[in-house]
Design a protein around this motif. Structure first.
Motif, PDB file in Angstrom:
ATOM      1  N   ILE A  10       0.779  -1.182   0.007  1.00 24.98           N
ATOM      2  CA  ILE A  10      -0.130   0.045  -0.076  1.00 24.98           C
ATOM      3  C   ILE A  10       0.937   1.336  -0.153  1.00 24.98           C
ATOM      4  CG2 ILE A  10      -1.794   1.322   1.345  1.00 24.98           C
ATOM      5  CD1 ILE A  10      -2.769  -1.373  -0.102  1.00 24.98           C
ATOM      6  N   THR A  11       1.866   1.297   0.773  1.00 25.91           N
ATOM      7  CA  THR A  11       2.709   2.610   0.941  1.00 25.91           C
ATOM      8  C   THR A  11       4.025   2.322   0.869  1.00 25.91           C
ATOM      9  OG1 THR A  11       2.680   4.738   2.016  1.00 25.91           O
ATOM     10  CG2 THR A  11       2.471   2.871   3.317  1.00 25.91           C
ATOM     11  N   GLY A  12       4.519   1.390   1.865  1.00 27.17           N
ATOM     12  CA  GLY A  12       6.182   0.952   1.680  1.00 27.17           C
ATOM     13  C   GLY A  12       6.622   2.209   2.565  1.00 27.17           C
ATOM     14  N   SER A  13       8.243   2.144   2.303  1.00 24.85           N
ATOM     15  CA  SER A  13       8.978   3.127   2.789  1.00 24.85           C
ATOM     16  C   SER A  13      10.024   3.679   2.059  1.00 24.85           C
ATOM     17  CB  SER A  13       9.703   2.345   4.092  1.00 24.85           C
ATOM     18  OG  SER A  13      10.628   1.281   3.318  1.00 24.85           O
ATOM     19  N   ILE A  14       9.623   3.574   0.681  1.00 24.33           N
ATOM     20  CA  ILE A  14      10.838   3.865  -0.353  1.00 24.33           C
ATOM     21  C   ILE A  14      10.487   5.188  -0.839  1.00 24.33           C
ATOM     22  CG2 ILE A  14      11.414   3.308  -2.733  1.00 24.33           C
ATOM     23  CD1 ILE A  14      11.397   0.295  -2.083  1.00 24.33           C
ATOM     24  N   HIS A  15       9.296   5.512  -1.254  1.00 20.74           N
ATOM     25  CA  HIS A  15       8.809   6.666  -2.122  1.00 20.74           C
ATOM     26  C   HIS A  15       8.524   7.924  -0.847  1.00 20.74           C
ATOM     27  CE1 HIS A  15       7.797   3.887  -5.270  1.00 20.74           C
ATOM     28  NE2 HIS A  15       8.618   4.418  -5.981  1.00 20.74           N
ATOM     29  N   VAL A  16       8.890   9.010  -1.383  1.00 22.32           N
ATOM     30  CA  VAL A  16       8.603  10.265  -0.491  1.00 22.32           C
ATOM     31  C   VAL A  16       7.415  10.640  -0.995  1.00 22.32           C
ATOM     32  CG1 VAL A  16      11.159  10.459  -0.038  1.00 22.32           C
ATOM     33  CG2 VAL A  16      10.250  11.608  -1.856  1.00 22.32           C
ATOM     34  N   PRO A  17       6.677  11.535  -0.020  1.00 22.48           N
ATOM     35  CA  PRO A  17       5.416  12.039  -0.479  1.00 22.48           C
ATOM     36  C   PRO A  17       5.519  13.276  -1.388  1.00 22.48           C
ATOM     37  CG  PRO A  17       5.795  12.191   2.119  1.00 22.48           C
ATOM     38  CD  PRO A  17       6.934  11.757   1.231  1.00 22.48           C
ATOM     39  N   SER A  18       6.642  13.518  -1.842  1.00 21.17           N
ATOM     40  CA  SER A  18       6.715  14.601  -2.850  1.00 21.17           C
ATOM     41  C   SER A  18       6.637  14.073  -4.291  1.00 21.17           C
ATOM     42  CB  SER A  18       8.270  15.498  -2.974  1.00 21.17           C
ATOM     43  OG  SER A  18       8.375  16.103  -1.616  1.00 21.17           O
ATOM     44  N   GLN A  19       6.578  12.784  -4.306  1.00 28.16           N
ATOM     45  CA  GLN A  19       6.684  11.839  -5.562  1.00 28.16           C
ATOM     46  C   GLN A  19       5.227  11.850  -6.141  1.00 28.16           C
ATOM     47  OE1 GLN A  19       9.463   8.958  -4.256  1.00 28.16           O
ATOM     48  NE2 GLN A  19      10.254   9.282  -6.354  1.00 28.16           N
ATOM     49  N   SER A  20       4.181  12.036  -5.400  1.00 25.27           N
ATOM     50  CA  SER A  20       2.820  11.341  -5.830  1.00 25.27           C
ATOM     51  C   SER A  20       1.919  12.224  -4.561  1.00 25.27           C
ATOM     52  CB  SER A  20       2.666  10.036  -6.117  1.00 25.27           C
ATOM     53  OG  SER A  20       1.309   9.757  -6.334  1.00 25.27           O
ATOM     54  N   PRO A  21       0.819  12.700  -5.091  1.00 23.23           N
ATOM     55  CA  PRO A  21      -0.259  13.297  -4.017  1.00 23.23           C
ATOM     56  C   PRO A  21      -1.133  11.895  -3.784  1.00 23.23           C
ATOM     57  CG  PRO A  21      -0.689  13.726  -6.240  1.00 23.23           C
ATOM     58  CD  PRO A  21       0.560  13.380  -6.347  1.00 23.23           C
ATOM     59  N   TYR A  22      -1.034  10.867  -4.411  1.00 19.21           N
ATOM     60  CA  TYR A  22      -1.656   9.639  -4.267  1.00 19.21           C
ATOM     61  C   TYR A  22      -1.218   8.847  -3.401  1.00 19.21           C
ATOM     62  CZ  TYR A  22      -3.709  11.723  -8.206  1.00 19.21           C
ATOM     63  OH  TYR A  22      -4.333  12.499  -9.379  1.00 19.21           O
ATOM     64  N   LEU A  23       0.014   8.712  -2.916  1.00 25.01           N
ATOM     65  CA  LEU A  23       0.776   7.906  -1.956  1.00 25.01           C
ATOM     66  C   LEU A  23      -0.120   8.178  -0.542  1.00 25.01           C
ATOM     67  CD1 LEU A  23       3.195   6.005  -1.459  1.00 25.01           C
ATOM     68  CD2 LEU A  23       4.304   8.033  -0.501  1.00 25.01           C
ATOM     69  N   PRO A  24      -0.472   6.996   0.046  1.00 21.76           N
ATOM     70  CA  PRO A  24      -1.223   7.075   1.140  1.00 21.76           C
ATOM     71  C   PRO A  24      -0.211   7.483   2.481  1.00 21.76           C
ATOM     72  CG  PRO A  24      -1.305   4.818   0.588  1.00 21.76           C
ATOM     73  CD  PRO A  24      -0.775   5.653  -0.563  1.00 21.76           C
ATOM     74  N   ILE A  25      -0.525   8.337   3.220  1.00 21.44           N
ATOM     75  CA  ILE A  25       0.394   8.925   4.270  1.00 21.44           C
ATOM     76  C   ILE A  25      -0.395   8.511   5.493  1.00 21.44           C
ATOM     77  CG2 ILE A  25       1.510  10.787   5.418  1.00 21.44           C
ATOM     78  CD1 ILE A  25       2.643   9.700   2.763  1.00 21.44           C
ATOM     79  N   THR A  26      -1.488   9.446   5.509  1.00 20.05           N
ATOM     80  CA  THR A  26      -2.253   9.369   7.039  1.00 20.05           C
ATOM     81  C   THR A  26      -2.952   7.981   7.234  1.00 20.05           C
ATOM     82  OG1 THR A  26      -4.558   9.969   6.286  1.00 20.05           O
ATOM     83  CG2 THR A  26      -2.818  11.737   6.725  1.00 20.05           C
ATOM     84  N   ALA A  27      -3.445   7.793   8.693  1.00 15.60           N
ATOM     85  CA  ALA A  27      -4.027   6.582   8.763  1.00 15.60           C
ATOM     86  C   ALA A  27      -5.253   6.418   8.059  1.00 15.60           C
ATOM     87  CB  ALA A  27      -4.660   6.329  10.185  1.00 15.60           C
ATOM     88  N   ALA A  28      -6.168   7.374   7.942  1.00 16.41           N
ATOM     89  CA  ALA A  28      -7.390   7.332   7.074  1.00 16.41           C
ATOM     90  C   ALA A  28      -7.129   6.905   5.615  1.00 16.41           C
ATOM     91  CB  ALA A  28      -8.089   8.691   6.977  1.00 16.41           C
ATOM     92  N   GLN A  29      -6.005   7.368   5.013  1.00 13.07           N
ATOM     93  CA  GLN A  29      -5.486   7.210   3.625  1.00 13.07           C
ATOM     94  C   GLN A  29      -5.199   5.819   3.527  1.00 13.07           C
ATOM     95  OE1 GLN A  29      -2.707  10.263   3.114  1.00 13.07           O
ATOM     96  NE2 GLN A  29      -4.091  11.858   2.414  1.00 13.07           N
ATOM     97  N   ARG A 123      14.194  13.151 -10.542  1.00 14.48           N
ATOM     98  CA  ARG A 123      12.987  13.201 -11.009  1.00 14.48           C
ATOM     99  C   ARG A 123      12.022  14.149  -9.887  1.00 14.48           C
ATOM    100  NH1 ARG A 123      14.797   8.032 -12.199  1.00 14.48           N
ATOM    101  NH2 ARG A 123      13.406   7.133 -10.146  1.00 14.48           N
ATOM    102  N   ILE A 124      12.461  14.708  -8.878  1.00 18.21           N
ATOM    103  CA  ILE A 124      11.692  15.203  -8.143  1.00 18.21           C
ATOM    104  C   ILE A 124      12.134  16.748  -8.019  1.00 18.21           C
ATOM    105  CG2 ILE A 124      10.908  15.577  -5.615  1.00 18.21           C
ATOM    106  CD1 ILE A 124      11.901  12.621  -5.160  1.00 18.21           C
ATOM    107  N   LYS A 125      10.819  17.670  -8.702  1.00 21.42           N
ATOM    108  CA  LYS A 125      11.142  18.932  -8.870  1.00 21.42           C
ATOM    109  C   LYS A 125      11.054  19.454  -7.470  1.00 21.42           C
ATOM    110  CE  LYS A 125       9.177  18.666 -13.534  1.00 21.42           C
ATOM    111  NZ  LYS A 125       7.937  19.239 -14.214  1.00 21.42           N
ATOM    112  N   THR A 126      10.105  19.345  -6.570  1.00 23.87           N
ATOM    113  CA  THR A 126       9.944  20.321  -5.418  1.00 23.87           C
ATOM    114  C   THR A 126       9.936  19.241  -4.216  1.00 23.87           C
ATOM    115  OG1 THR A 126       8.828  21.854  -6.483  1.00 23.87           O
ATOM    116  CG2 THR A 126       8.493  21.906  -4.217  1.00 23.87           C
ATOM    117  N   PHE A 127      10.509  19.412  -3.048  1.00 21.29           N
ATOM    118  CA  PHE A 127      10.316  18.355  -2.102  1.00 21.29           C
ATOM    119  C   PHE A 127       9.377  18.912  -0.890  1.00 21.29           C
ATOM    120  CE2 PHE A 127      14.513  17.023  -3.829  1.00 21.29           C
ATOM    121  CZ  PHE A 127      14.299  15.673  -3.772  1.00 21.29           C
ATOM    122  N   LEU A 128       8.487  18.424  -0.496  1.00 17.60           N
ATOM    123  CA  LEU A 128       7.540  18.874   0.395  1.00 17.60           C
ATOM    124  C   LEU A 128       7.833  18.996   1.934  1.00 17.60           C
ATOM    125  CD1 LEU A 128       4.308  17.034  -0.976  1.00 17.60           C
ATOM    126  CD2 LEU A 128       4.927  19.273  -1.393  1.00 17.60           C
TER     127      LEU A 128
END
Length: 308
Positions: A10-29, A123-128
């Protein structure tokens, strides 16, 4: 062929949130996307936790507690908790939540390796978040520690003591040899669920010839006592999964492994990837296994005794 197991990471530990707004972060997501993936056909949910404030990978049991009960209410899919966590965590950190929950299934990495993520930076333009870029940069000198002692500890604590079965994550041919070692020591019982992992820099490249060699080797080492599944990080996710399905194996998809649905098109959800691979495997004549069938195929203990 047997019914096919679809795992969704579902989410893993590899990708950072800046790479996709669809990567689930919160418990609800995380809960919403996990339930959606199960509804789309995933019998197994491979789970990690994140800090909801920063999106950073987390081993905090409180963060896990934010979504595990919701998932248990929303689906009967098998919960597969990572013991890999993140390569920057200690083993005790990685085991903190699985120890408390005693899940049906855990992942288990079968060897120490380089785990290089820094090629993603251009490939990441802006880091959140301020942690993201240093985390990725630091992986040019990162060793993901999974020694024989570590592996034995996980097998004992999560398997012998708590009754979990394992997704044996094999990033290299040598990891099959390590699994055979633990079989010979009597610490692992069949059936063995082997996840061939491709596409991480430091492990195997996503190449068809490598997969066929791995299957031949596993046949020699484990005979009829194993099932294999394939995940490929990045753009080879669907091609390698399709090959695995055609060979009689099983498949894993999810935003942990690949953020895209098509070239240049971000996957809007984990369910979208599950639906894509389900269409493909059913087109190959494979029938998708239900969670109950997955439990029978993998000899899982079931939900009784799992604390969420």
């Amino acid at each position: 062929m047997s019914k096919i197991l679809i795992t969704c990471a579902i989410t893993g530990s590899i990708h950072v949130p800046s790479q996709s707004p669809y990567l689930p972060i919160t418990a609800a997501q995380i809960a919403e996307q996990a339930i959606g993936a199960a509804e789309a056909g995933a019998a197994i949910l491979h789970l990690h936790a994140r800090d909801p404030a920063t999106g950073r990978p987390s081993s905090d049991p409180d963060h896990w507690a934010g979504f595990l009960p919701q998932i248990a209410v929303g689906t009967d899919a098998v919960v597969n908790m990572t013991t890999g966590g993140s390569a920057v965590m200690t083993l005790d950190q990685r085991l903190a939540a699985p120890r408390a929950v005693a899940p049906e299934m855990c992942s288990l990495n079968m060897g120490t390796m380089n785990f290089a993520l820094y090629p993603m930076i251009p490939r990441i333009k802006t880091f959140l978040h301020p942690w993201e870029k240093p985390f990725l940069e630091g992986t040019d000198d990162l060793v993901f520690k999974n020694t024989p002692r570590d592996i034995a500890q996980v097998l004992d604590e999560m398997g012998t003591q708590r009754g979990a079965r394992f997704e044996f994550e094999c990033y290299d041919l040598s990891h099959l040899t390590m699994l055979r070692h633990f079989v010979d020591r009597g610490l692992v019982k069949p059936p063995y669920f082997i996840q061939f992992v491709f596409g991480v820099l430091g492990g195997m490249a996503a190449e068809p010839d490598t997969l066929t060699h791995l299957v031949r080797t596993a046949d020699r080492l484990f005979g009829d006592d194993y099932l294999f599944s394939v995940l490929a990080a990045g753009r080879m996710q669907i091609p390698m999964a399709t090959m695995a399905a055609a060979m009689g194996g099983h498949v894993r998809v999810g935003l942990e492994d690949n953020l895209y649905l098509d070239k240049g098109v971000l996957a809007p959800s984990n369910a979208a990837q599950v639906s894509r691979i389900r269409t493909i495997v059913e087109g190959l004549g494979r029938e998708v296994a239900t969670p109950a069938e997955a439990r029978a195929m993998l000899h899982l203990k079931g939900r009784a005794g799992v604390g969420v």
